[in-house]
Motif scaffolding. Structure first.
Motif, PDB file in Angstrom:
ATOM      1  N   ALA A  78       5.583   2.180 -16.268  1.00 59.52           N
ATOM      2  CA  ALA A  78       6.228   3.086 -15.313  1.00 59.52           C
ATOM      3  C   ALA A  78       5.187   3.711 -14.386  1.00 59.52           C
ATOM      4  CB  ALA A  78       7.002   4.173 -16.066  1.00 59.52           C
ATOM      5  N   ILE A  79       4.025   4.028 -14.933  1.00 60.39           N
ATOM      6  CA  ILE A  79       2.942   4.568 -14.106  1.00 60.39           C
ATOM      7  C   ILE A  79       2.513   3.537 -13.073  1.00 60.39           C
ATOM      8  CG2 ILE A  79       0.527   5.326 -14.151  1.00 60.39           C
ATOM      9  CD1 ILE A  79       1.107   6.523 -16.923  1.00 60.39           C
ATOM     10  N   LEU A  80       2.333   2.287 -13.536  1.00 65.14           N
ATOM     11  CA  LEU A  80       1.911   1.231 -12.625  1.00 65.14           C
ATOM     12  C   LEU A  80       2.953   1.006 -11.536  1.00 65.14           C
ATOM     13  CD1 LEU A  80      -0.253  -0.924 -12.066  1.00 65.14           C
ATOM     14  CD2 LEU A  80       1.117  -2.508 -13.421  1.00 65.14           C
ATOM     15  N   ALA A  81       4.228   1.010 -11.904  1.00 61.41           N
ATOM     16  CA  ALA A  81       5.299   0.816 -10.917  1.00 61.41           C
ATOM     17  C   ALA A  81       5.268   1.913  -9.867  1.00 61.41           C
ATOM     18  CB  ALA A  81       6.651   0.784 -11.617  1.00 61.41           C
ATOM     19  N   SER A  82       4.984   3.145 -10.304  1.00 57.61           N
ATOM     20  CA  SER A  82       4.903   4.262  -9.362  1.00 57.61           C
ATOM     21  C   SER A  82       3.733   4.092  -8.407  1.00 57.61           C
ATOM     22  CB  SER A  82       4.768   5.577 -10.130  1.00 57.61           C
ATOM     23  OG  SER A  82       4.550   6.663  -9.263  1.00 57.61           O
ATOM     24  N   LEU A  83       2.609   3.634  -8.938  1.00 56.50           N
ATOM     25  CA  LEU A  83       1.410   3.490  -8.113  1.00 56.50           C
ATOM     26  C   LEU A  83       1.527   2.335  -7.123  1.00 56.50           C
ATOM     27  CD1 LEU A  83      -1.308   4.034 -10.866  1.00 56.50           C
ATOM     28  CD2 LEU A  83      -0.528   5.669  -9.172  1.00 56.50           C
ATOM     29  N   LEU A  84       2.270   1.297  -7.502  1.00 55.24           N
ATOM     30  CA  LEU A  84       2.399   0.114  -6.653  1.00 55.24           C
ATOM     31  C   LEU A  84       3.654   0.137  -5.801  1.00 55.24           C
ATOM     32  CD1 LEU A  84       1.237  -2.700  -9.119  1.00 55.24           C
ATOM     33  CD2 LEU A  84      -0.086  -1.501  -7.380  1.00 55.24           C
ATOM     34  N   SER A  85       4.320   1.282  -5.743  1.00 54.64           N
ATOM     35  CA  SER A  85       5.568   1.369  -4.977  1.00 54.64           C
ATOM     36  C   SER A  85       5.342   1.277  -3.475  1.00 54.64           C
ATOM     37  CB  SER A  85       6.293   2.681  -5.309  1.00 54.64           C
ATOM     38  OG  SER A  85       5.474   3.806  -4.982  1.00 54.64           O
ATOM     39  N   THR A  86       4.110   1.534  -3.026  1.00 58.97           N
ATOM     40  CA  THR A  86       3.785   1.421  -1.606  1.00 58.97           C
ATOM     41  C   THR A  86       3.580  -0.049  -1.255  1.00 58.97           C
ATOM     42  OG1 THR A  86       2.655   3.549  -1.694  1.00 58.97           O
ATOM     43  CG2 THR A  86       2.198   2.149   0.207  1.00 58.97           C
ATOM     44  N   PRO A  87       4.315  -0.583  -0.279  1.00 60.98           N
ATOM     45  CA  PRO A  87       4.222  -2.012   0.053  1.00 60.98           C
ATOM     46  C   PRO A  87       2.820  -2.472   0.418  1.00 60.98           C
ATOM     47  CG  PRO A  87       6.119  -1.008   1.114  1.00 60.98           C
ATOM     48  CD  PRO A  87       5.319   0.113   0.525  1.00 60.98           C
ATOM     49  N   SER A  88       2.002  -1.566   0.934  1.00 67.50           N
ATOM     50  CA  SER A  88       0.672  -1.962   1.390  1.00 67.50           C
ATOM     51  C   SER A  88      -0.334  -2.140   0.256  1.00 67.50           C
ATOM     52  CB  SER A  88       0.127  -0.921   2.370  1.00 67.50           C
ATOM     53  OG  SER A  88       0.001   0.341   1.731  1.00 67.50           O
ATOM     54  N   GLU A  89       0.044  -1.708  -0.965  1.00 69.20           N
ATOM     55  CA  GLU A  89      -0.896  -1.826  -2.085  1.00 69.20           C
ATOM     56  C   GLU A  89      -1.241  -3.300  -2.339  1.00 69.20           C
ATOM     57  OE1 GLU A  89      -2.504   0.316  -3.819  1.00 69.20           O
ATOM     58  OE2 GLU A  89      -1.593   2.181  -3.130  1.00 69.20           O
ATOM     59  N   LYS A  90      -2.525  -3.594  -2.612  1.00 70.22           N
ATOM     60  CA  LYS A  90      -2.976  -4.959  -2.801  1.00 70.22           C
ATOM     61  C   LYS A  90      -2.544  -5.489  -4.169  1.00 70.22           C
ATOM     62  CE  LYS A  90      -6.993  -4.217   0.172  1.00 70.22           C
ATOM     63  NZ  LYS A  90      -8.458  -4.235   0.286  1.00 70.22           N
ATOM     64  N   ARG A  91      -2.244  -6.785  -4.226  1.00 68.84           N
ATOM     65  CA  ARG A  91      -1.834  -7.432  -5.466  1.00 68.84           C
ATOM     66  C   ARG A  91      -2.916  -8.421  -5.893  1.00 68.84           C
ATOM     67  NH1 ARG A  91       1.437  -3.963  -4.477  1.00 68.84           N
ATOM     68  NH2 ARG A  91       3.681  -4.025  -4.857  1.00 68.84           N
ATOM     69  N   LYS A  92      -4.113  -7.916  -6.102  1.00 71.17           N
ATOM     70  CA  LYS A  92      -5.250  -8.745  -6.464  1.00 71.17           C
ATOM     71  C   LYS A  92      -6.124  -7.992  -7.441  1.00 71.17           C
ATOM     72  CE  LYS A  92      -9.448 -10.820  -4.517  1.00 71.17           C
ATOM     73  NZ  LYS A  92     -10.291 -10.966  -3.310  1.00 71.17           N
ATOM     74  N   GLY A  93      -6.668  -8.722  -8.430  1.00 73.77           N
ATOM     75  CA  GLY A  93      -7.601  -8.096  -9.356  1.00 73.77           C
ATOM     76  C   GLY A  93      -6.931  -7.511 -10.579  1.00 73.77           C
ATOM     77  N   VAL A  94      -7.586  -6.503 -11.139  1.00 77.09           N
ATOM     78  CA  VAL A  94      -7.158  -5.896 -12.397  1.00 77.09           C
ATOM     79  C   VAL A  94      -7.002  -4.392 -12.220  1.00 77.09           C
ATOM     80  CG1 VAL A  94      -7.759  -5.510 -14.820  1.00 77.09           C
ATOM     81  CG2 VAL A  94      -8.377  -7.659 -13.707  1.00 77.09           C
ATOM     82  N   VAL A  95      -5.917  -3.843 -12.766  1.00 80.42           N
ATOM     83  CA  VAL A  95      -5.716  -2.395 -12.788  1.00 80.42           C
ATOM     84  C   VAL A  95      -5.797  -1.927 -14.231  1.00 80.42           C
ATOM     85  CG1 VAL A  95      -3.981  -0.581 -12.585  1.00 80.42           C
ATOM     86  CG2 VAL A  95      -4.396  -2.085 -10.669  1.00 80.42           C
ATOM     87  N   THR A  96      -6.565  -0.864 -14.471  1.00 76.67           N
ATOM     88  CA  THR A  96      -6.651  -0.244 -15.797  1.00 76.67           C
ATOM     89  C   THR A  96      -6.117   1.171 -15.704  1.00 76.67           C
ATOM     90  OG1 THR A  96      -8.553  -1.555 -16.512  1.00 76.67           O
ATOM     91  CG2 THR A  96      -8.217   0.564 -17.611  1.00 76.67           C
ATOM     92  N   VAL A  97      -5.180   1.489 -16.595  1.00 76.94           N
ATOM     93  CA  VAL A  97      -4.601   2.828 -16.679  1.00 76.94           C
ATOM     94  C   VAL A  97      -5.166   3.493 -17.927  1.00 76.94           C
ATOM     95  CG1 VAL A  97      -2.486   4.176 -16.893  1.00 76.94           C
ATOM     96  CG2 VAL A  97      -2.492   2.087 -15.508  1.00 76.94           C
ATOM     97  N   SER A  98      -5.939   4.580 -17.746  1.00 78.25           N
ATOM     98  CA  SER A  98      -6.563   5.293 -18.870  1.00 78.25           C
ATOM     99  C   SER A  98      -5.970   6.689 -18.978  1.00 78.25           C
ATOM    100  CB  SER A  98      -8.083   5.413 -18.660  1.00 78.25           C
ATOM    101  OG  SER A  98      -8.671   4.155 -18.456  1.00 78.25           O
ATOM    102  N   ARG A  99      -5.609   7.095 -20.176  1.00 79.67           N
ATOM    103  CA  ARG A  99      -5.056   8.425 -20.411  1.00 79.67           C
ATOM    104  C   ARG A  99      -6.171   9.353 -20.891  1.00 79.67           C
ATOM    105  NH1 ARG A  99       0.530   7.636 -20.784  1.00 79.67           N
ATOM    106  NH2 ARG A  99       1.057   5.432 -20.725  1.00 79.67           N
ATOM    107  N   ARG A 100      -6.099  10.613 -20.477  1.00 76.43           N
ATOM    108  CA  ARG A 100      -7.148  11.542 -20.888  1.00 76.43           C
ATOM    109  C   ARG A 100      -6.608  12.964 -20.931  1.00 76.43           C
ATOM    110  NH1 ARG A 100     -10.304  13.472 -16.306  1.00 76.43           N
ATOM    111  NH2 ARG A 100     -12.212  13.160 -17.495  1.00 76.43           N
ATOM    112  N   TRP A 101      -7.092  13.733 -21.930  1.00 80.70           N
ATOM    113  CA  TRP A 101      -6.798  15.158 -22.041  1.00 80.70           C
ATOM    114  C   TRP A 101      -8.020  15.945 -21.587  1.00 80.70           C
ATOM    115  CZ3 TRP A 101      -2.149  17.102 -22.673  1.00 80.70           C
ATOM    116  CH2 TRP A 101      -1.183  16.406 -23.405  1.00 80.70           C
ATOM    117  N   VAL A 102      -7.785  16.983 -20.792  1.00 78.19           N
ATOM    118  CA  VAL A 102      -8.849  17.909 -20.432  1.00 78.19           C
ATOM    119  C   VAL A 102      -8.341  19.326 -20.638  1.00 78.19           C
ATOM    120  CG1 VAL A 102      -9.850  16.327 -18.734  1.00 78.19           C
ATOM    121  CG2 VAL A 102      -8.164  18.019 -17.992  1.00 78.19           C
ATOM    122  N   ASP A 103      -9.280  20.260 -20.782  1.00 73.83           N
ATOM    123  CA  ASP A 103      -8.932  21.680 -20.848  1.00 73.83           C
ATOM    124  C   ASP A 103      -9.148  22.281 -19.464  1.00 73.83           C
ATOM    125  OD1 ASP A 103      -8.438  24.310 -21.609  1.00 73.83           O
ATOM    126  OD2 ASP A 103     -10.497  24.629 -22.298  1.00 73.83           O
TER     127      ASP A 103
END
Length: 417
Positions: free
Chosen positions: A129-154
């Motif tokens: 769902a995160i990836l779909a949101s990020l790629l919702s813009t038609p101009s986004e490139k469809r090449k290579g690798v995308v990594t989604v990393s989760r992180r907690w900060v204070d």
């Protein structure tokens, strides 16, 4: 005398071991916000209690004022240690820490093109769902690798992910207790091991390999060209002295002397030539160094070029986790003696050159200080698979900052500054 009784500060030392176990409990609950918060609160209090318990014994510890005052001065100038002190007071006297869930997205098109952006998403939102949101813009490139990393900060320490911040504090306290043991003339006190099995009484100022601050479990990877996920498989092979002795005999080699990756590169190439001649192939091998010590070595395999891009970015994660300051790679590669460009002016990679490409054995080394060396041994395969190796040569004018395949590691070293 029982070795347990030899510890000059058993309460503080055992509390530090508690912190090690708590860190893993926190890491294991990373995707469970309430459980993660609970373990984080306990860990912060545990880290602070190590110094409280040590201070209670100050009259029994030789030269306490000098070495503890030195630690305090260093801690006051360390943002992470100041955060631990302030956080313990908040947790005990006020309220929970204000945790923020972030998602870091890295897009890699090739060795030279990479982008990283940080977004705020609900912690349980699926990566697809995160990836779909990020790629919702038609101009986004469809090449290579995308990594989604989760992180907690204070909110009080937004620039540091919490596994990393608490590990830094743990390492700092390991150094303090190590100094205290040395002052008492006891290098190792042999406190009993605990669960998980990595929790023991050993005190080191170096990062522990078990405390992975970039675990694969918190990352999802997507091949944009094929629009499918890329999985990671990690297989641990225990050391076997009998097999090692058999390998030494098979290839006619001995163990390598101590040295940094630049110094060892020629010796490793000589060894690799013998392996290639004997086995007709050489696997991809990575050695990570800290100074003149090899702290980890492993083999890497990848199904295609996008998986290779991902593998080297995950290798950069491991370099950061272990605070490695040197790297050495051994691999077979495609090799060409000139450069050709496509109709857009881009250099055609050797792997795509067709008949004018050649095979070569490659040893590539680099250090965080800026040194680099690239050794190449071209070879050809004759009838019946016989390997004909040519002389090894040093690739000229290898600039540390421009080594394509190592660019993820070099970028990470610069970020670690």
């Amino acid at each position: 005398m029982n070795t347990y009784n030899r510890c000059p500060m058993p309460s503080a030392h055992k509390r530090l071991m508690d912190c090690h176990a708590m860190w893993h409990a926190m890491a294991n609950s990373y995707m469970e916000p309430e459980t993660f918060r609970m373990h984080l609160n306990s860990l912060i209090q545990g880290l602070r209690n190590v110094t409280f318990l040590l201070q209670k014994q100050k009259s029994e510890l030789p030269d306490f004022t000098n070495w503890y005052s030195e630690f305090q001065d260093q801690a006051k100038s360390d943002p992470t240690m100041r955060w631990v002190v302030a956080s313990r007071n908040r947790v005990v006297k006020e309220s929970d820490l204000e945790l923020l869930s972030e998602v870091k997205v890295r897009w890699v098109a090739d060795w030279a093109n990479k982008q990283e952006r940080t977004f705020t998403f609900p912690p349980r939102m699926p990566s697809k769902a995160i990836l779909a949101s990020l790629l919702s813009t038609p101009s986004e490139k469809r090449k290579g690798v995308v990594t989604v990393s989760r992180r907690w900060v204070d909110r009080a320490l937004p620039e540091q992910e919490l596994l990393n911040a608490t590990r830094k504090a743990f390492i700092r306290l390991c150094g303090l207790l190590s100094r205290a043991h040395d002052a008492c003339g006891i290098g190792s006190c042999g406190l009993a091991d605990r669960d998980p099995e990595c929790v023991n009484g050993i005190l080191t100022a170096d990062p522990l390999s078990c405390m992975d601050i970039n675990p694969g479990s918190l990352q999802d990877h997507f091949d944009l060209s094929a629009m499918r996920g890329i999985g990671e498989i990690y297989t641990k092979v225990p050391y076997d002295e009998a097999k090692t002795a058999k390998a030494r005999k098979r290839y006619g080699v001995s163990d390598f002397p101590p040295g940094d990756p630049i110094e060892l590169a020629p010796l490793v190439m000589d060894h690799a030539r013998k392996v290639l001649s004997r086995d007709k192939h050489h696997i991809n091998v990575v050695w990570l160094f800290r100074g003149n010590e090899v702290i980890e070595n492993f083999a890497q395999t990848y199904a295609d070029q996008n998986a290779k891009y991902l593998a080297f970015h995950r290798l950069a994660d491991r370099v950061e986790t272990l605070r490695a300051d040197g790297i050495l790679l051994i691999a077979e590669m495609w090799y060409v003696t000139d450069h050709k460009q496509d109709d857009k002016g881009n250099i055609i990679p050797a792997r795509d050159r067709g008949r004018d490409r050649r095979e070569a054995l490659h040893v590539l080394s680099a250090t965080r200080e800026g040194e680099a060396v690239s050794l190449i041994a071209p070879f050809s395969r004759k009838l019946l698979g016989t390997i004909q190796l040519e002389e090894t040569f040093t690739e000229g004018d290898v600039e540390h900052k421009s080594i394509g395949i190592l660019s993820p590691i070099l970028d990470r070293w610069r970020e670690m500054e």
